[in-house]
Design an enzyme around this catalytic site. Structure first.
Site, short mmCIF file in Angstrom:
data_model
loop_
_atom_site.label_atom_id
_atom_site.label_comp_id
_atom_site.label_asym_id
_atom_site.label_seq_id
_atom_site.Cartn_x
_atom_site.Cartn_y
_atom_site.Cartn_z
N MET A 126 0.91 -1.14 0.22
CA MET A 126 -0.14 -0.18 -0.09
C MET A 126 1.08 1.23 -0.02
O MET A 126 2.20 0.54 0.22
CB MET A 126 -0.88 0.32 0.77
N ASP A 147 -2.76 -4.74 0.40
CA ASP A 147 -2.57 -6.10 0.88
C ASP A 147 -3.17 -6.76 2.10
O ASP A 147 -3.38 -8.12 2.59
CB ASP A 147 -0.62 -5.96 0.75
#
Length: 489
Positions: A78, A237
């Protein structure tokens, strides 16, 4: 039908081939370099991700009936900043989630714009790793690059763009940019103006299971795919890992002991804590979640063994530990500063409590306990919001340790469920693809059908009581020493 799940990690891209029942047929991993051009900086070349994806997909599908492949879902690291020019060329290397160059920009957002305003705009305050401070950094330090920006995207969205031509993102990943109004699942006009960008430079926001395109014909031909292979928006994720461990629905919890550490709590309704100690993000199931993120978790143990003990016996080093709840040494796990709940880039790793009879295994135990205590700090914030959590799923490399899993159960005093598949974000990506292709009605139905719990670790009542005392001591250490950290730099 077959579904491909992808995890775009910091060190490697991992791919799985899964059938509609959740059985994994094959896994592939491809590594790529990580660059540190200056102290505290962390960058990667997006082209390395894409090349590794192409190589990995060819290997992953080399022995299967490619006509059965129906969909692809990507979970990924991210907060990274990927910027493209008008010719769709990457302007500069991606600035990653663990890059620490944006202290000035983070302070500007939190202090001058103000935490209360930020929380009102996007439900979160600024952290050094978030995307908006990176945009401000490029604007200030690389003005020529800033002027060239046509598209702003996140790492996994770059792969989706290259595969489909769709300029999009999903709610879970976009939540970590500090640009999205999380509660209303749309871009914040106020943050767009603060960053000096235009809305058209940002991708279209989708739910994680939305089909956003199909694999481009020329790519499908090269892989031997049909031209109808669908690609879903995917997820950040942690949200993808939560789907992969079945953490969907109200009040479900997942603890990840990866390079970083997270505690992820799914929720039917939007909520945020008063001090913004936890991130309030959209979830990949179409709803919301709270998340506490530690910058160093299993990486603390890796550092301790490899850099200090010069050992690669990860399991053997734990074999002599026998003082659960009775260790007198404490470790603050802030080797890269800390995000949740302290938001302190200056924090550092610290041992305290050593004496002349302290042994090697006591320090090893302190590292494992310190990470666990650090995660519990975020757990306590959730409890203060009235969220009742009696059990958690667990994943990540650290979750392979039986001792560490038991510590989590005892320190949190909750049950710890171990799932059959530990592929995390890639498994979640494949599940999202199955939902997008209509295999399941929604993410919860898919997770309930696919994710299986194979072991439950119960907390030991006596040890949990000892750890409760130790945790109350641990939580006093950081407030006592935090003012020293800036003076050490």
């Amino acid at each position: 039908m077959l579904y491909i799940g992808v995890d775009l990690g910091t060190s490697a891209i991992k791919m799985i081939l899964m059938d509609q029942k959740g059985q994994i047929h094959k896994t592939v991993s491809k590594e790529y370099p990580l660059y540190f051009p200056h102290p505290g900086w962390s960058e990667q070349n997006p082209e390395d991700w894409y090349s590794s994806l192409q190589d990995g997909l060819k290997e992953l599908t080399s022995e299967c009936e490619t006509a059965q492949i129906a969909g692809i879902g990507i979970g990924g690291q991210m907060h990274g900043l990927v910027i493209l020019d008008e010719d769709d060329k990457v302007i500069r290397p991606a600035i990653l989630w663990n890059d620490g160059r944006t202290a000035k920009e983070t302070d500007y957002l939190n202090q001058e714009i103000g935490k209360d305003k930020l929380a009102g705009y996007v439900a979160n305050i600024a952290f050094a790793g978030f995307t908006a401070p990176k945009i401000l950094w490029v604007k200030e330090n690389e003005p020529e690059n800033f002027k060239r920006i046509k598209k702003i995207m996140l790492p996994k969205d770059y792969l989706v763009y290259r595969m489909t031509g769709s300029f999009c993102t999903d709610v879970s990943d976009a939540s970590g940019m500090l640009l999205m109004d999380v509660e209303n699942r749309c871009w914040s006009q106020e943050m767009i103006e603060i960053c000096g960008i235009r809305k058209e430079q940002l991708p279209e926001i989708h739910e994680s299971f939305d089909v956003v395109g199909v694999v481009k014909p020329e790519l499908a031909s090269g892989f031997g795919f049909s031209e109808s292979v669908r690609v879903v928006a995917g997820a950040g994720d942690n949200a993808a890992a939560a789907v992969g461990t079945g953490v969907v629905g109200d009040g479900m919890c997942n603890i990840s002991l990866g390079t970083s550490g997270t505690i992820f709590i799914s929720s039917e309704k939007f909520c945020m804590d008063e001090n913004n100690a936890l991130h309030a993000f959209g979830h990949a199931d179409g709803r919301y979640h709270l998340m506490g993120c530690m910058l160093s978790a299993a990486s603390c143990y890796k550092w301790w063994l490899e850099n200090i003990l010069k050992s690669d016996e990860f399991a053997e080093e734990q074999s002599a530990i026998c003082k659960q709840g009775k260790n007198q040494v404490f470790f603050l796990p802030y080797l890269m500063g800390e995000r949740s709940p302290h938001n302190d880039p200056a924090a550092r790793g610290t041992f305290i409590g050593m004496t002349m009879d302290t042994k090697r295994e006591d320090l090893t135990q302190a590292v494992l306990e310190g990470v666990s205590f650090g995660l519990r700090d975020s757990f306590e914030v959730a409890k203060d919001l009235g969220i009742k959590i009696e059990r958690t799923k667990i994943c990540g490399g650290g979750a392979k340790s039986p001792l560490w899993k038991q510590m989590i159960a005892d320190i949190f005093n909750i049950k710890v469920d171990v799932v059959a598949c530990e592929e995390g974000p890639s498994y979640g990506g494949a599940i999202l693809a199955a939902v997008g292709c209509g295999e399941y009605a929604d993410v919860k139905e898919a997770a309930d059908a696919i994710v299986k719990v194979v072991e439950t670790i119960e907390p030991n009542e006596e040890t949990a009581a000892l750890y409760e005392q130790k945790y109350q001591q641990f939580r006093q250490i950081y407030p006592t020493v935090k003012n020293l950290f800036p003076k050490l730099q």
